[in-house]
Every structure is written in structure tokens, then in C-alpha cells.
Write an enzyme that holds these catalytic residues in place. Structure first.
Site, PDB file in Angstrom:
ATOM      1  N   GLU A  74      10.746   4.426   1.228  1.00  0.00           N
ATOM      2  CA  GLU A  74       9.941   5.633   0.995  1.00  0.00           C
ATOM      3  C   GLU A  74      10.781   6.796   0.481  1.00  0.00           C
ATOM      4  OE1 GLU A  74       9.550   3.558   3.460  1.00  0.00           O
ATOM      5  OE2 GLU A  74       7.463   2.924   3.168  1.00  0.00           O
ATOM      6  N   GLN A 106       2.083   3.310   1.887  1.00  0.00           N
ATOM      7  CA  GLN A 106       1.217   2.187   2.246  1.00  0.00           C
ATOM      8  C   GLN A 106       0.297   2.593   3.411  1.00  0.00           C
ATOM      9  OE1 GLN A 106       3.054  -1.824   3.122  1.00  0.00           O
ATOM     10  NE2 GLN A 106       2.166  -2.075   1.079  1.00  0.00           N
ATOM     11  N   PHE A 107       0.855   3.290   4.359  1.00  0.00           N
ATOM     12  CA  PHE A 107       0.102   3.961   5.423  1.00  0.00           C
ATOM     13  C   PHE A 107       0.729   5.342   5.565  1.00  0.00           C
ATOM     14  CE2 PHE A 107      -0.933  -0.373   6.263  1.00  0.00           C
ATOM     15  CZ  PHE A 107      -2.139  -0.390   6.960  1.00  0.00           C
ATOM     16  N   ALA A 108      -0.090   6.339   5.860  1.00  0.00           N
ATOM     17  CA  ALA A 108       0.441   7.702   5.997  1.00  0.00           C
ATOM     18  C   ALA A 108       1.571   7.744   7.027  1.00  0.00           C
ATOM     19  CB  ALA A 108      -0.667   8.660   6.401  1.00  0.00           C
ATOM     20  N   HIS A 117      -0.098   2.795  12.619  1.00  0.00           N
ATOM     21  CA  HIS A 117      -0.953   2.619  11.443  1.00  0.00           C
ATOM     22  C   HIS A 117      -2.219   3.464  11.567  1.00  0.00           C
ATOM     23  CE1 HIS A 117       1.563  -0.987  11.131  1.00  0.00           C
ATOM     24  NE2 HIS A 117       1.240  -1.029   9.859  1.00  0.00           N
TER      25      HIS A 117
END
Ligand SMILES: Cc1ncc(C[n+]2csc(CCOP(=O)(O)OP(=O)(O)O)c2C)c(N)n1
Length: 659
Positions: free
Chosen positions: A398, A420-422, A465
Site C-alpha cells: 500500500e 482492497q479494504f479500507a 475487514h
């Protein structure tokens, strides 16, 4: 010291000499000024000048260089005016950051220099982004970025090298190995013998050079840049050198054994090169003195001018207005009346597709976003339409990808980056809050990046998640935070976020992706950033919320019997729409602020405080906040339901109406 001039001309050797001498003479002046209390802090590069000067002079003038705190020679070699440079050191208005940041913490696109932030490592991925833009444009250019030996222990180093290797980015990673990171010697920093072992581990060619020998540096960088311009790929160069002074002047050198200074003083880059030039009859002694005299004169004149220049004086309006890059959003209406039924997820996909068509220099990057279509299938089909150059699968990193996004922006591209997920944004947090958010305020550069954040709970996905982490970013000046709750707003606001040249954190609620749909305009349109939407209008209560609770609140409002409510969907959390909230609360006299986030320190708390301060005399009841429990998000559905505010909302709204 072994100098080898190869076929380099006398003129080149002379210009390398004046280039090398200039940062040395500036530093000598600065050290005197420091003792006279004229300047406050100094990071010395004495003994290391050959690396910055030799490499800068080997690059083309329009190729980017990303230096660090000991690289004065980059700025002087790129002919940054000394008046502005010294103004920067002195925190003057005429400095590159108008007194907002210090020393070498600035960039100047005019000189193709991107300065550091204190954190060191984040520079490396920004270079990747600049090089990626060059590569996408087939520009045949190289980018040069610096790291100290200490900085290579940061994760950013690994991520940036890996991305550069995987994408064949034409970047030179110049490692200045000066033996120490502040007081920490290399044997307490890492175990390997040489950085030339590290390059091949990433699939990168690596070489070691004598960093005190300007001809060797120049030659190595000249060859490396020529090579990567024609065959794009990264190269790592380890330049051996030594830090002849303390980490910064106040930190002293007690922790460095004296014999090291003795050994390395024999290898002084300036003195040795002078000797060589005399031996070669390139310059005579009196010519050397003449060069010295001229540079000193230039330095003294610039310093005298800076002394007279005004110091930065504070003007709050100017300070606030420079936080963001200027952008007067013109809201775009759809070009046709035609509407189509779209789910929230489709609206986001439509926006990306239409924006990619509108902006040929827009790229989308993220994990698994290409052929796989992203884990939520938001980007499905885009790679077929726009190709692998614009829809880019990234390694799992990231921080580097966010840094790359900033580099793209510096090199005139736009980027959308999918987390992909916050939740995973934590691994790239530094780039967002320290680099993206502060860069315009510091030196007028914008970060034209939208970070897409699939967020929120309700899907039994557990603590990593499901988080609502928007408040972290709302607290950071320089960012914009957008959070739509409907397909119509998702498309209009994502389009607007992509148009906006500022960094936008765009929150997409995962639960809403496939659970809400509505008729929305088929053609391109934008919605205003910073404006709330009145979902329902009424007289008895103001319900202020955003995201998934908007859907829950709609249901409650529909069943309030004789009571009516203003239901306000904030849509943008930074900057949030104070006017709409204030007007509503002044009308209803009762306010409840609802967030899916855990309550303490949430945006709901901020809004409640604001209402208390601005609307006190209009209130008939205390301002109420409702949020999730102050716990991590639990996995099991029963626990998650208890965690979320959905159940408590109805009760609190009813209590407030009866207060
Ligand atoms: C993330 C981060 N941690 C710690 C520091 C404090 N710090 C500034 S420079 C430095 C040493 C850097 O060493 P190196 O990369 O070898 O560069 P050098 O100073 O030797 O040129 C440290 C620890 C920092 N600026 N950023």
C-alpha cells in the site's frame, strides 16, 4: 584516490569542480552562521558532495531528482537560485515553502527536484511514480532518488525497489552509505555486507562506487541513466562515503571513533579532486582560487539579499487557503435526461469508466484490479477497455502504491488507487497523511489522487475487514473525505473527486455495493463536494449522518408517526457542510448525529461539538450522538449487530423527540 577521466573533456572536469566546490563553500558559510546564531539547524553533507553533484550533473536537466537532507549539491547543481535557497533555510517568505517548512523539505518542478519529507523512505516510491509517468509517455527519461544507509531499513525501501523491479521503472536508487544513521553504526542497522547484495535479491542490477570520487560518480550515473533510458529498469548504486560531521550540528560526533575521521579526511572529495586537476593541468592553482573567489562572492551577495528579505508573517486566510490546490468546482449536469437503474457498485464502475475516457492521463492501480476485477468486482471489464498500462495490478504494498500515485501526480498524471479494504490503508498511512495532505501547503504541489476505500461493517467480516476509519483522515488538513450513501451520489461524487486536483479519500460502503439501487443519469455528471443532501425534510428533529446509517435512518423517519425530520446525508466529511447542518438545527431545535464509526473521537463528536457551539440558544434538548461501541468490530453476526448503532438509533431518536 584513483581518478580516471576517461574521455571527458577539460571543460567538463572544470564544471564538475565548480559544481563540487559550491555546496562546500555554502556549508562553510552556514557553519559560521550557525555559530553566530544566524541559522537554527544544519545537516551537513561535508565529505559527501561528490555524490550529489556528480550524479546531478550526469542527469539531463529535465529528469527528476529526489534528494535527501545531505544533498545540497543537487540544489546547487540544478542552479536553484541561492537567494531562494537561503530564504528557504531562513524561513523567509521568499523561500520555497514561504516559511512553512525548513531546510531541504521542498520541491521545485521548475528544477525537476522533489524534496523530502522527514520520514526519508517515502521519497523512494514517489520516484517510482514519476518514472511510471515517463514510461507511460515513452519519454525515455531516468529518475534519480536518494536514500541513506539507515533509511534502507524502512519498509518503504523494500516496497519501492520491488515495485520498480516488477514494473521495470527507470529509477536509479542511489544509496549513500556513510556508515551511520544518526548515532547508529551500520552493524547495528543491518547484517548484509554490501548493498550490491540487495539489488539482485529484487532482480535489480547493483553496483558499488567510491562516493568521494566525483569522476567515478559522474561516470557511473551517466552510464546507468543512458542504459535505463533505452532499456527501462531500475539500477541500485551504492556510493561509499563518510559523514564528516554530526548527524546535525547539535548532535555532535562523540559516538564516532576518531580514527574513522582521520581515515576519511584523507579521502576528502574536494581536496583530492583539486590535486588531480592540478596534476592533470586542467586548472592552475590561481584558477582554482579564482573559481573559489567567484563562488564565495555569489554566496555572500545572496546571503546579504536574504538578510534584508521579509520574514514570513502570518495571515490566517492565506494559510488556510493554501492547504488545498485551488479548485472551483463547476457542477456538471447530465447531458441527457436518460436514466438507468444502477446499483451502488455499478455507479462507481460507471464513474471510473467515464472518467478514464474523459482523462487520458488517468490510471487506476490496486491489488487484483485488472483481469480479476478487484475483490468487489468494481473494476471488472476495465482492463479489457483501457489496457494494462492504465488499469494496473500492483504488488501487495500500500505505501509504495500510494507514493507512486503522488509521483504520477507530480509528473502530470491523475491516479485512482483502490485499497482492497479500507482497513489496509494503515499500511500506507504515512504517504496519505504526511505526503499527500501536506504537499500543497508546503510547496504548492498537489496530489491528484483518489483513494478508493471499501469500508464498513454489516458483512460479518471481523476486526480487519469492517472498520470505519474516516475520522483518521477527517482530522488531517489537506485531505478531502467523501462518503456517498446512494448510487446517484456515488457516481456524481466519484466523478467530482477525480476532477478535483486534491487528494480525496473516497469511502464506498461494502454493504451498499449490491443492496441499494436507483435510477441515475446515464451520462456523465458531478455532484458538489462539500455539500450535504437533504434526504427528507421536516420540523421536529435534525438527523445528521452519512453512509449506511442513512439507509437505516430513512426507515426510522418513515415510521415517526406525527413527527417529521430533516434527515441530512453529509456526503462529504471534509470539508463538511456546516451551513446545512446549522440551518436545520436552528429550525428543528433538536439534533442527533449518527455514525457507524466507534463513537469516541468520531466525526459525530466533532459535529455535535459544533452544533453545541453555534446553535446553543436554538436547542430544546442536548445534542445526541450515536455510534458503534468503542470496541474493535466483532466477527460473529450477533456481536456485530450489537456493536453497530442500528438498534440504538431508533430508541435515541424517540427519546430526543420526547425530551
Ligand atoms: C521515519 C523516521 N524515523 C526516524 C527519523 C529520524 N532520523 C532522521 S535522519 C535519521 C538517520 C538517517 O540515516 P541515513 O539514512 O543513513 O542517512 P544519513 O543521515 O546518514 O545521511 C534518523 C534516524 C526520521 N526522520 N524519520
Amino acid at each position: 584516490m584513483n581518478f580516471n577521466r576517461k574521455l571527458y573533456s577539460d571543460d567538463l572536469l572544470k564544471s564538475l569542480y565548480s559544481g563540487l566546490l559550491k555546496p562546500r563553500l555554502i556549508e562553510e558559510k552556514m557553519l559560521i552562521l550557525l555559530r553566530q546564531n544566524e541559522i537554527s539547524k544544519w545537516f551537513s553533507g561535508i565529505g559527501q558532495e561528490a555524490i550529489a553533484v556528480g550524479s546531478a550533473m550526469a542527469m539531463e536537466k529535465d529528469e527528476y531528482i529526489l534528494p535527501l537532507h545531505r544533498n545540497l549539491g543537487i540544489f546547487t547543481s540544478r542552479e536553484v537560485p541561492l537567494f531562494r535557497l537561503f530564504s528557504q533555510f531562513q524561513g523567509k517568505l521568499s523561500g520555497y515553502t514561504k516559511g512553512r517548512d525548513r531546510s531541504f523539505h521542498f520541491g521545485t518542478k521548475e528544477h525537476h527536484i522533489v524534496g523530502m519529507i522527514s520520514h526519508l523512505g517515502p521519497q523512494l516510491a514517489v520516484a517510482d511514480g514519476i518514472a511510471l509517468a515517463d514510461l507511460l509517455e515513452n519519454k525515455n527519461k531516468a529518475t534519480l532518488v536518494f536514500s541513506g544507509d539507515g533509511g534502507t531499513s524502512e519498509g518503504d525501501f523494500h516496497e519501492a525497489l520491488n515495485v520498480a523491479a516488477v514494473w521495470n521503472l527507470p529509477v536509479i536508487f542511489m544509496i549513500e552509505n556513510n556508515g551511520y544513521g544518526l548515532s547508529t553504526p551500520n552493524n547495528e542497522q543491518f547484517r548484509f555486507k554490501s548493498f550490491t547484495d540487495k539489488g539482485p535479491a529484487y532482480g535489480i542490477d547493483a553496483l558499488q562506487i567510491d562516493g568521494n570520487n566525483i569522476l567515478e560518480v559522474y561516470d557511473a550515473v551517466k552510464k546507468a541513466t543512458a542504459s535505463i533510458r533505452s532499456k527501462p529498469r531500475p539500477i541500485l548504486i551504492e556510493a561509499l562515503t563518510f559523514r564528516m560531521r554530526g548527524h546535525e550540528e547539535a548532535s555532535g560526533t562523540k559516538y564516532v571513533p576518531q580514527e574513522l575521521f582521520e581515515k576519511w579526511s584523507q579521502k576528502d572529495p574536494v581536496e583530492n579532486y583539486e590535486k588531480y586537476l592540478l596534476e592533470q593541468n586542467v586548472l592552475t592553482y590561481s584558477e582554482l582560487q579564482e573559481v573559489r573567489k567567484e563562488i564565495k562572492k555569489e554566496i555572500d551577495e545572496a546571503w546579504a539579499q536574504v538578510a534584508k528579505a521579509p520574514t514570513a508573517s502570518a495571515d490566517t486566510a492565506v494559510e488556510l487557503s493554501d492547504v488545498y490546490a485551488p479548485f472551483d468546482q463547476v457542477v456538471i449536469k447530465p447531458s441527457s435526461e436518460k436514466k438507468v437503474k444502477r446499483r451502488y457498485v455499478d455507479a462507481i464502475s460507471d464513474s471510473i469508466r467515464e472518467s478514464m475516457e474523459k482523462y487520458p492521463k488517468l490510471v487506476l492501480m490496486g491489488q487484483d484490479v485488472a483481469e480479476y476485477g478487484g475483490v468487489f468486482k468494481v473494476t471488472e471489464g476495465l482492463v479489457e477497455k483501457f489496457g494494462k498500462k492504465r488499469i494496473i495490478n500492483t504488488p501487495l504494498c500500500e505505501s509504495a502504491i500510494l507514493g507512486t500515485g503522488l509521483g504520477l501526480s507530480i509528473n502530470d498524471y491523475k491516479a485512482i488507487i483502490e485499497m482492497q479494504f479500507a482497513d489496509f490503508v494503515t499500511s500506507g498511512f504515512n504517504q496519505i497523511v504526511n505526503n499527500f495532505a501536506k504537499i500543497h501547503y508546503r510547496w504548492g504541489q498537489n496530489a491528484d489522487v483518489v483513494v478508493r476505500m471499501p469500508t464498513g461493517a454489516g458483512t460479518a467480516a471481523g476486526p480487519f475487514h469492517s472498520q470505519s476509519n474516516e475520522a483518521w483522515f477527517v482530522h488531517t488538513p489537506g485531505l478531502k473525505v467523501v462518503f456517498p450513501s446512494s448510487p446517484h451520489d456515488a457516481k456524481g461524487l466519484l466523478n467530482a473527486s477525480i476532477e478535483d486536483p486534491n487528494p480525496v479519500l473516497f469511502f464506498e460502503h461494502k454493504f451498499l455495493y449490491r443492496s441499494v439501487s436507483e435510477e441515475i443519469p446515464e451520462s456523465y455528471y458531478t455532484e458538489p463536494i462539500g455539500k450535504a443532501r437533504m434526504v427528507t425534510e421536516g420540523n421536529d428533529i435534525s438527523i445528521i449522518t452519512y453512509g449506511l446509517p442513512v439507509i437505516w435512518a430513512k426507515e426510522i423517519v418513515a415510521n415517526l408517526g406525527n413527527y417529521t425530520a430533516d434527515l441530512i446525508d453529509l456526503r462529504t466529511l471534509l470539508p463538511w457542510d456546516k451551513e446545512t447542518v446549522e440551518n436545520s438545527v436552528k429550525k428543528t431545535g433538536r439534533a442527533i448525529v449518527i455514525t457507524e464509526d466507534t463513537l469516541t473521537g468520531s466525526i459525530a463528536s466533532e459535529i455535535a461539538a459544533y452544533i453545541g457551539e453555534k446553535c446553543f440558544q436554538y436547542l430544546d434538548a442536548p445534542v445526541v450522538r450515536v455510534g458503534s461501541l468503542d470496541t474493535p468490530v466483532p466477527f460473529s453476526p450477533a456481536l456485530e449487530e450489537n456493536f453497530l448503532p442500528k438498534k440504538r438509533m431508533k430508541e435515541k431518536i424517540e427519546e430526543l423527540l420526547l425530551y
